[in-house]
Design a protein around this motif. Structure first.
Motif, mmCIF file in Angstrom:
data_model
loop_
_atom_site.group_PDB
_atom_site.id
_atom_site.type_symbol
_atom_site.label_atom_id
_atom_site.label_comp_id
_atom_site.label_asym_id
_atom_site.label_seq_id
_atom_site.Cartn_x
_atom_site.Cartn_y
_atom_site.Cartn_z
ATOM 1 N N LYS A 1 109.803 -11.982 -29.480
ATOM 2 C CA LYS A 1 109.057 -11.573 -28.770
ATOM 3 C C LYS A 1 107.945 -12.182 -29.957
ATOM 4 O O LYS A 1 106.577 -12.458 -28.568
ATOM 5 C CB LYS A 1 108.419 -10.290 -29.620
ATOM 6 C CG LYS A 1 109.607 -9.133 -29.302
ATOM 7 C CD LYS A 1 109.366 -7.654 -29.501
ATOM 8 C CE LYS A 1 110.160 -6.315 -28.799
ATOM 9 N NZ LYS A 1 110.257 -5.254 -29.193
ATOM 10 N N SER A 2 107.908 -13.414 -30.517
ATOM 11 C CA SER A 2 106.918 -13.722 -30.794
ATOM 12 C C SER A 2 106.541 -15.056 -30.096
ATOM 13 O O SER A 2 105.731 -15.632 -29.640
ATOM 14 C CB SER A 2 107.589 -14.369 -32.150
ATOM 15 O OG SER A 2 106.153 -15.354 -33.236
ATOM 16 N N ARG A 3 107.572 -16.006 -30.196
ATOM 17 C CA ARG A 3 107.549 -16.485 -28.860
ATOM 18 C C ARG A 3 106.958 -16.354 -27.358
ATOM 19 O O ARG A 3 106.564 -17.370 -27.168
ATOM 20 C CB ARG A 3 108.975 -17.908 -28.420
ATOM 21 C CG ARG A 3 109.812 -18.138 -29.846
ATOM 22 C CD ARG A 3 111.106 -18.997 -29.755
ATOM 23 N NE ARG A 3 111.666 -18.633 -30.773
ATOM 24 C CZ ARG A 3 112.732 -19.700 -31.039
ATOM 25 N NH1 ARG A 3 113.761 -19.772 -29.838
ATOM 26 N NH2 ARG A 3 113.628 -20.214 -32.340
ATOM 27 N N LEU A 4 107.764 -15.533 -26.628
ATOM 28 C CA LEU A 4 107.192 -14.540 -25.287
ATOM 29 C C LEU A 4 105.737 -14.435 -25.772
ATOM 30 O O LEU A 4 104.637 -15.329 -24.829
ATOM 31 C CB LEU A 4 106.957 -13.696 -24.842
ATOM 32 C CG LEU A 4 108.730 -14.098 -24.830
ATOM 33 C CD1 LEU A 4 109.760 -12.121 -23.855
ATOM 34 C CD2 LEU A 4 109.084 -14.551 -23.141
ATOM 35 N N ARG A 5 105.019 -14.198 -26.750
ATOM 36 C CA ARG A 5 103.429 -13.819 -27.281
ATOM 37 C C ARG A 5 102.917 -15.486 -27.360
ATOM 38 O O ARG A 5 101.599 -15.703 -26.914
ATOM 39 C CB ARG A 5 102.993 -13.134 -28.757
ATOM 40 C CG ARG A 5 102.031 -12.955 -28.695
ATOM 41 C CD ARG A 5 101.619 -12.097 -30.030
ATOM 42 N NE ARG A 5 102.664 -12.543 -31.133
ATOM 43 C CZ ARG A 5 102.229 -13.537 -31.915
ATOM 44 N NH1 ARG A 5 101.434 -14.631 -31.523
ATOM 45 N NH2 ARG A 5 102.988 -13.309 -33.052
ATOM 46 N N LEU A 6 103.253 -16.322 -27.735
ATOM 47 C CA LEU A 6 102.799 -17.339 -27.970
ATOM 48 C C LEU A 6 102.438 -18.181 -26.824
ATOM 49 O O LEU A 6 101.542 -18.992 -26.562
ATOM 50 C CB LEU A 6 103.418 -18.168 -29.529
ATOM 51 C CG LEU A 6 103.366 -17.996 -30.837
ATOM 52 C CD1 LEU A 6 104.707 -18.487 -31.279
ATOM 53 C CD2 LEU A 6 102.094 -18.440 -30.763
ATOM 54 N N ALA A 7 104.168 -18.658 -26.012
ATOM 55 C CA ALA A 7 103.866 -18.875 -24.675
ATOM 56 C C ALA A 7 103.191 -17.953 -23.754
ATOM 57 O O ALA A 7 102.066 -19.037 -22.963
ATOM 58 C CB ALA A 7 104.965 -18.557 -24.021
ATOM 59 N N TYR A 8 102.692 -16.925 -23.625
ATOM 60 C CA TYR A 8 101.938 -16.374 -23.333
ATOM 61 C C TYR A 8 100.606 -17.470 -23.424
ATOM 62 O O TYR A 8 99.552 -17.706 -22.462
ATOM 63 C CB TYR A 8 101.478 -14.472 -23.360
ATOM 64 C CG TYR A 8 102.873 -14.022 -22.773
ATOM 65 C CD1 TYR A 8 103.799 -14.411 -21.806
ATOM 66 C CD2 TYR A 8 102.624 -12.626 -23.369
ATOM 67 C CE1 TYR A 8 104.635 -13.410 -21.172
ATOM 68 C CE2 TYR A 8 104.022 -11.989 -23.437
ATOM 69 C CZ TYR A 8 104.922 -12.913 -21.701
ATOM 70 O OH TYR A 8 105.642 -11.591 -21.849
ATOM 71 N N GLY A 9 99.642 -16.963 -24.762
ATOM 72 C CA GLY A 9 98.744 -17.479 -25.180
ATOM 73 C C GLY A 9 97.889 -18.860 -24.644
ATOM 74 O O GLY A 9 97.279 -19.673 -24.617
#
Length: 180
Positions: free
Chosen positions: A162-170
């Motif tokens: 979830k953290s990696r996805l959130r960073l990727a979205y950013g």
């Protein structure tokens, strides 16, 4: 003119043609007006008026003054004839499928070009991400995997996915926000 109810009863009891003529004279213009309001053309409206009074002549014995006014009974017959006419009209014959032309479901050339441009931009934007973020984005969006399954297949905790996805979205948002 006599009362419509008494005229209708005279038609029912003694087959009084003069009473039917009086009903016709009084109600025909009103029935025609109703037919025109119900979408019938002028000629069809006149035909339906004629059919209405033929039905009044045939069914006069079925009229009961306890169930409603004569005018209500006549207008109900007219309305039902219009409904029947519309039902008959909707039974159109089938078209020959050989001559039927269908629009293609294939996208137009310009849509294909735009789609290709979007794919190229997204691919380029994904290459700007670190490898671990690229992996979770591909598994989530391209392979349509749930986050728990991604965590299991990569051997990392669910929170990390979830953290990696959130960073990727950013990182992807500023690069691709004009595509929305």
């Amino acid at each position: 003119m006599d009362d419509p109810t008494s005229l209708l009863l005279r038609v029912a009891e003694s087959r009084d043609k003069a009473a039917l003529a009086a009903l016709f004279t009084y109600f025909a213009p009103r029935v025609k007006s109703m037919m025109l309001k119900l979408g019938a053309g002028d000629a069809l409206a006149e035909d339906l008026v004629q059919e209405t009074f033929v039905s009044v002549w045939r069914k006069a014995a079925l009229y009961s003054s306890q169930r409603g006014a004569a005018s209500t009974w006549i207008f109900t017959i007219a309305r039902n004839l219009r409904i029947d006419q519309l039902r008959r009209q909707s039974n159109k014959p089938y078209e020959d499928l050989e001559s039927l032309e269908l629009a293609s479901d294939a996208p137009l050339g310009s849509a294909l070009v735009e789609q290709r441009q979007v794919i190229d931009r997204v691919t380029l934007a994904l290459k700007n991400l670190p490898a671990e973020q690229q992996d979770v984005v591909r598994l989530s969006f391209i392979h349509d995997m749930p986050h728990a399954q991604i965590a299991e297949s990569l051997g990392v905790p669910l929170g990390t996915v979830k953290s990696r996805l959130r960073l990727a979205y950013g990182r992807l948002r500023p690069l691709l926000e004009d595509l929305q």
